[in-house]
Enzyme design. Sequence first.
Site, PDB file in Angstrom:
ATOM      1  CG  ASP A 130      17.461 -11.450  -9.941  1.00 47.95           C
ATOM      2  OD1 ASP A 130      16.385 -10.828  -9.834  1.00 47.95           O
ATOM      3  OD2 ASP A 130      18.468 -10.997 -10.512  1.00 47.95           O
ATOM      4  CE  LYS A 166       9.029  -9.710 -13.002  1.00 42.11           C
ATOM      5  NZ  LYS A 166      10.384 -10.027 -13.514  1.00 42.11           N
ATOM      6  CG  ASP A 201      10.877  -6.746 -12.483  1.00 43.10           C
ATOM      7  OD1 ASP A 201      10.815  -6.960 -13.710  1.00 43.10           O
ATOM      8  OD2 ASP A 201      11.250  -7.607 -11.657  1.00 43.10           O
ATOM      9  CG  ASP A 229      13.719  -8.359  -9.398  1.00 39.27           C
ATOM     10  OD1 ASP A 229      14.049  -8.974  -8.363  1.00 39.27           O
ATOM     11  OD2 ASP A 229      13.908  -8.799 -10.558  1.00 39.27           O
ATOM     12  NE  ARG A 265      12.389 -17.536 -14.632  1.00 38.70           N
ATOM     13  CZ  ARG A 265      13.497 -17.712 -15.340  1.00 38.70           C
ATOM     14  NH1 ARG A 265      13.919 -18.939 -15.636  1.00 38.70           N
ATOM     15  NH2 ARG A 265      14.191 -16.682 -15.771  1.00 38.70           N
ATOM     16  CE  LYS A 286      17.127  -7.775 -10.639  1.00 37.27           C
ATOM     17  NZ  LYS A 286      17.623  -8.572 -11.762  1.00 37.27           N
TER      18      LYS A 286
HETATM   19  N1  BES Z   1      13.274  -8.378 -13.741  1.00 40.53           N
HETATM   20  C1  BES Z   1      14.375  -9.180 -14.104  1.00 40.53           C
HETATM   21  C2  BES Z   1      14.664  -9.136 -15.597  1.00 40.53           C
HETATM   22  C3  BES Z   1      15.285  -7.880 -16.120  1.00 40.53           C
HETATM   23  C4  BES Z   1      16.607  -7.601 -15.903  1.00 40.53           C
HETATM   24  C5  BES Z   1      14.553  -7.025 -16.893  1.00 40.53           C
HETATM   25  C6  BES Z   1      17.178  -6.470 -16.422  1.00 40.53           C
HETATM   26  C7  BES Z   1      15.117  -5.892 -17.437  1.00 40.53           C
HETATM   27  C8  BES Z   1      16.440  -5.611 -17.193  1.00 40.53           C
HETATM   28  C9  BES Z   1      14.123 -10.625 -13.726  1.00 40.53           C
HETATM   29  O1  BES Z   1      13.384 -10.827 -12.596  1.00 40.53           O
HETATM   30  C10 BES Z   1      15.462 -11.248 -13.503  1.00 40.53           C
HETATM   31  O2  BES Z   1      16.126 -10.848 -12.592  1.00 40.53           O
HETATM   32  N2  BES Z   1      15.823 -12.206 -14.339  1.00 40.53           N
HETATM   33  C11 BES Z   1      17.090 -12.850 -14.225  1.00 40.53           C
HETATM   34  C12 BES Z   1      16.875 -14.318 -14.466  1.00 40.53           C
HETATM   35  C13 BES Z   1      18.106 -15.146 -14.191  1.00 40.53           C
HETATM   36  C14 BES Z   1      18.389 -15.141 -12.702  1.00 40.53           C
HETATM   37  C15 BES Z   1      17.856 -16.523 -14.685  1.00 40.53           C
HETATM   38  C16 BES Z   1      18.001 -12.249 -15.299  1.00 40.53           C
HETATM   39  O3  BES Z   1      17.542 -11.960 -16.392  1.00 40.53           O
HETATM   40  O4  BES Z   1      19.175 -12.036 -14.986  1.00 40.53           O
HETATM   41 ZN    ZN Z   2      12.107  -9.333 -12.081  1.00 38.89          ZN
HETATM   42 MN    MN Z   3      14.609 -10.817 -10.845  1.00 37.10          MN
END
Ligand code: BES
Ligand code: ZN
Ligand code: MN
Length: 516
Positions: A373, A291, A314, A296, A377, A303
């Site tokens: 966010d 990835k 990220d 992000d 995936r 966020k």
């Molecule tokens: N890059 C983030 C995941 C992440 C968050 C990694 C904090 C490390 C620390 C990912 O793209 C993301 O934002 N995931 C969301 C998914 C949710 C919206 C279902 C998450 O984990 O909040």
């Molecule tokens: Zn992310």
């Molecule tokens: Mn994200």
Amino acid sequence: MECSTKVFVEGALGVKAHMSQAVGCLIITFQADNIKNAKKLTGHLGALNTATYGAIAKAIEQGDLEPQAGSTLMLNATDAWAKLGLKAERLLLVCTDADLKTLASAKSGQQFSKWLTAGLKALIASSAKDALWVFTQLPTKDGLSQARLLVQLAREQLYKFGARHPQFKTKPAEKAPKFKKLFVASNAKNNKDLQKALAEGLAIANGMDLTKDLGNLPPNICTPTYLGQTAKKLAKDYGFKVQVLGRKEIESLKMGAFLAVTQGATTPPQFIVIQHQGATTKEAPTVLVGKGITFDTGGISLKPGEGMDEMKYDMCGAASVIGTMRAIGELKLKKNVIAVIPTCENMPSGEATRPGDIVTSMSGQTIEILNTDAEGRLILCDALTYVERFKPAAVIDVATLTGACVIALGGVHTGLFSDNDELAEKLLTAGKYSLDTVWRMPLDSAYQEQLKSNFADMANIGGRPAGSVTAACFLARYTEKYTWAHLDIAGTAWKSGAAKGATGRPVPLLVNYLLA
Ligand code: BES
Ligand code: ZN
Ligand code: MN
């Protein structure tokens, strides 16, 4: 840091041979039992105590060297030592655990890393330019893994972002380390194997350094284009085949999910493919997918501001895949390995994807994007469809995918998801031997329920329960044609707080897996 073995003929010379080396630091490890009684020092310790005119016994009596794993003692040589045959400028004593038979148990692995790191910290805090490490565990198979780890962990101590990239501070604070060369004592019998283990350790460390650099670089420098250029440079250095596709080509491939993520950004997306052909073309390749979100923001599902800078990390999945390619290129691995990296920014803008948008992925399956966010995936699913063309032996994707994985496993283990027990087992083992551990998580189809959408084939989120599992389940819908594992490195790719920085994980895990 360079690294090599010093061969000593077993028996005949023993400790005298080690003592006669004119190195910056001579490092001796021993078990706690050996220093319980300062008056009865035997073997190496006895000889060294004599050569140091009783300095070791004195330090023990004064309580400066506790009989417990991880305690260390650094002694600076006096002129008199040389007269009794001890030529090193310094002597470092490192107390180890009882007997380390195998790294395969989590506990012994953690203990091993604890005292090894303590010794290395003491070494690197000194001004020694080189050192001879007398490594008693050799030459078992486990011993060779430990030698690999010795190099890996030594280099871990030497990594300083500020020294490698002084351009970011007007008055650079960090200096390049003084330590230059590590010798590992060996006897002639196992020298070849040991030399190989050290070379592997160096290659892993070089890969980790590259991974850390890419992660730590600011997101205005480490863009998708920068990752593409890094891939091209790597290809030139190691003879890889490389392709860097731009927006037009990504459109022709009909990667609708990937395109939805990059839509709000002005920085152009890239789709990177690096191929290492170490075996015949007939051999099915291992494919690593990383990835590569270089920043992000969350997109329209923005966020919160606090700590958002860490979303420069990220792209650590991409960085670890690039670091792994560097390591196997250096080692000229006799296997076919392909790295595939979808990379872009996730930004909000007037053109950005909206929550509720429905897109068609390269596989033809449609996705209702309920949360912009959950973008990782989306870029990965198209990459996972793309790699079908390679008829892979196995596909492993690496991603900072979910905050939920950080909640579940913290910074200790990487989350491992796979339907294939054999592949999962291999990754679990590689993790233990590289001190870069993974923990297997469920992937049952029961969780697929949570991805139901009223309007498309699936939603891109499954709600808060089991967030890292539903993310993996989403990816599972795109990987049915081959053997696959997913590594969620959200908790392990970097550290927050005062020690903020990329860890270089899971390069050791991946290289160990590929070497096994
Ligand atoms: N890059 C983030 C995941 C992440 C968050 C990694 C904090 C490390 C620390 C990912 O793209 C993301 O934002 N995931 C969301 C998914 C949710 C919206 C279902 C998450 O984990 O909040
Ligand atoms: Zn992310
Ligand atoms: Mn994200």
